[in-house]
Design a protein around this motif. Structure first.
Motif, PDB file in Angstrom:
ATOM      1  N   ASP A  31       0.803  -1.216   0.000  1.00  0.00           N
ATOM      2  CA  ASP A  31       0.000   0.000   0.000  1.00  0.00           C
ATOM      3  C   ASP A  31       0.837   1.268   0.000  1.00  0.00           C
ATOM      4  N   PRO A  63      -6.320   3.398  -5.207  1.00  0.00           N
ATOM      5  CA  PRO A  63      -7.363   2.774  -4.378  1.00  0.00           C
ATOM      6  C   PRO A  63      -7.986   1.562  -5.047  1.00  0.00           C
ATOM      7  N   PRO A  96      -5.071  -1.457   4.618  1.00  0.00           N
ATOM      8  CA  PRO A  96      -5.909  -1.151   3.453  1.00  0.00           C
ATOM      9  C   PRO A  96      -6.480  -2.379   2.749  1.00  0.00           C
ATOM     10  N   TRP A 121      -5.789   9.684   0.654  1.00  0.00           N
ATOM     11  CA  TRP A 121      -6.545   8.459   0.361  1.00  0.00           C
ATOM     12  C   TRP A 121      -5.885   7.248   1.015  1.00  0.00           C
ATOM     13  N   ARG A 122      -4.557   7.282   1.141  1.00  0.00           N
ATOM     14  CA  ARG A 122      -3.859   6.178   1.804  1.00  0.00           C
ATOM     15  C   ARG A 122      -4.222   6.151   3.298  1.00  0.00           C
ATOM     16  N   LEU A 169      -7.783   4.816   3.688  1.00  0.00           N
ATOM     17  CA  LEU A 169      -7.879   3.369   3.529  1.00  0.00           C
ATOM     18  C   LEU A 169      -7.372   2.644   4.773  1.00  0.00           C
TER      19      LEU A 169
END
Length: 369
Positions: A64, A70, A98, A135-136, A139
C-alpha cells in the motif's frame, strides 16, 4: 481440536518479514498453522531458505505504500479474501490494513500496524500529510475499523495509531520478539554499527554519517542502499558493508560493537533488539519507542544531532566499564522481547476471536498473558 489455520499477509522489504518468521515459529506450541502470503516484491531465494518449513505463497499483490491506486488496493483485498477462503483459513492477519478496507472476509481479521504513511510523515517530515496521500490514510482507517482486532508492536506506536486514526476498537500493544542466536565470548570490537533499510529517510542514517566525521571511531552500516520506491542512500563517512545474511550479521554483533540508531520513526526496531541480544552498548535517538523499550539500558541523544551521537560514542570508547555495563543492561532488557511472549499474546488474541469451542486451547495452554 484441529489446528487453527492462519493466513499471515506479510512483505519481504524489512522488519515485517523477520517478524512474520518469528511469529510463525512461536505459534507452533499453540497449534496455529501459518501460511505466509507475500505482497510486494517476491521472496528471494535467501528468504525462502529462511522460511524453510513454513508454507509461503507469493501473491504478486501491491504494497500500500508503494505507487498504487485505491482500485488496485481494493482488488488486492479481494484477492487476499479469495485466497483465504480457497485455502480454508480460520483467521487472516495482515501487515497492510488497506487490504481490509472495503472487502468482506469470511474469517475474523487482525490488522497489525507495523507502520503507515501518515505516522511516518508525522515523525519524519513533521508537517500535515499532503492531500495526495490522504486516500492512503483513509484506507488505513477504514481497514483498521473493519478488523476484529488491531495490534501495534509497542505501546508508543499503539498510542500514535490511536492518535492519528479514529479506531472503533482498542489498539493492543504486543511487543515484537527476536530469537537470540548470537555467539557469546568473542573479543570486543571498537567500531560503531548500524543496520537497517538505509534508504529509508525515517532511519535518518544521514545523522550518523555526519557524526562519523566528528569522531575517530569507525562507523559501519549494514543493509540495502536502494529501496523499492526508488529512494537511494549514499554516505561520505560511513563504511557500507552491504546487505549481511542473518548469520553474518549475528557474527558481527557478537563482537559487541557500539550499536547506534538515529531513527526518527521506529514503531519497534528489531535491529536494535538483535544488537541488545548480543550485548552491544546502545546509542539511540531519543524517540518515544526507544524510551519505552530500552529505558535505562541505552544512551539517548537528540535524533538530528550528529555532535551528540559523536560525543556519546567517544564517551563509551573512553569509559570501558560503562560500555560493558550498558551492554549487560541491554542484554538483560532484551529478555522481555522474545518470540515466545509474542506468540503467547497473539495466540490469545486469535482464540478470543473464534467461537468458544474453537477457542479452547489444547493441553491446558493459556491465551494472552
Amino acid at each position: 481440536m484441529s489446528k487453527l489455520r492462519l493466513l499471515l499477509v506479510t512483505d519481504t522489504v524489512g522488519g515485517v518479514w523477520v517478524y512474520s518468521l518469528e511469529l510463525a515459529r512461536a505459534l507452533v506450541p499453540y497449534d496455529v498453522e501459518v501460511t505466509l502470503a507475500v505482497i510486494g516484491p517476491p521472496a528471494s531465494p535467501t528468504q525462502r531458505e529462511q522460511a524453510e518449513g513454513i508454507r509461503l505463497i507469493d501473491t504478486g499483490l501491491p504494497l500500500d505504500w508503494l505507487p498504487t491506486t485505491p482500485a488496485e488496493m481494493h482488488r488486492a483485498g479481494e484477492a487476499i479474501a479469495a485466497l483465504a477462503s480457497k485455502e480454508g483459513m480460520d483467521l487472516v492477519q495482515t501487515c497492510s490494513a488497506p487490504l481490509l478496507a472495503d472487502t468482506k472476509f469470511d474469517q475474523p481479521t487482525i490488522a497489525v500496524q507495523h507502520s503507515c504513511v501518515a505516522s511516518w510523515w508525522s515523525a519524519v517530515r513533521g508537517t500535515p500529510l499532503p492531500p495526495e496521500f490522504m486516500w492512503r490514510r483513509d484506507l488505513v482507517q477504514e481497514g483498521l475499523n473493519r478488523a476484529r482486532a488491531v495490534v501495534a508492536p509497542s505501546v508508543s506506536f499503539a498510542a500514535e495509531t490511536a492518535r492519528i486514526y479514529d479506531v472503533s476498537c482498542p489498539v493492543m500493544p504486543v511487543h515484537n520478539g527476536r530469537q537470540s542466536v548470537v555467539p557469546l565470548g568473542l573479543p570486543q570490537s571498537n567500531f560503531v554499527l548500524t543496520a537497517s533499510r538505509l534508504w529509508d529517510e525515517g532511519k535518518n542514517v544521514a545523522t550518523l554519517d555526519a557524526a562519523a566525521r566528528l569522531t575517530s571511531t569507525p562507523f559501519e552500516a549494514a543493509g540495502p542502499l536502494a529501496g523499492p520506491n526508488g529512494t537511494r542512500a549514499a554516505f561520505n563517512n560511513i563504511h557500507h558493508v552491504g546487505e549481511l545474511a542473518s548469520a553474518r550479521l549475528s557474527g558481527v554483533l557478537a563482537t559487541r560493537p557500539i550499536y547506534a540508531s538515529s531513527a526518527l520513526y521506529e514503531p519497534f526496531g528489531l535491529s536494535v533488539l538483535e544488537a541488545a541480544n548480543a550485548g552491544c552498548a546502545l546509542v539511540l535517538s531519543d524517540i518515544p519507542t526507544f524510551r519505552e523499550l530500552w529505558r535505562d539500558s541505552a544512551l539517548f541523544v537528540p535524533a538530528r544531532d550528529p555532535r551528540a551521537f559523536a560525543d556519546a560514542v567517544d564517551a563509551l570508547m573512553k569509559d570501558t566499564q560503562e560500555r560493558e555495563r550498558l551492554g549487560r543492561a541491554a542484554r538483560n532488557r532484551a529478555q522481555l522481547y522474545t518470540p515466545a511472549r509474542m506468540g503467547q499474546r497473539m495466540a490469545g488474541i486469535y482464540r478470543s476471536l473464534l467461537p468458544r469451542a474453537a477457542a479452547t486451547p489444547q493441553n491446558g495452554m493459556a491465551g494472552a498473558a
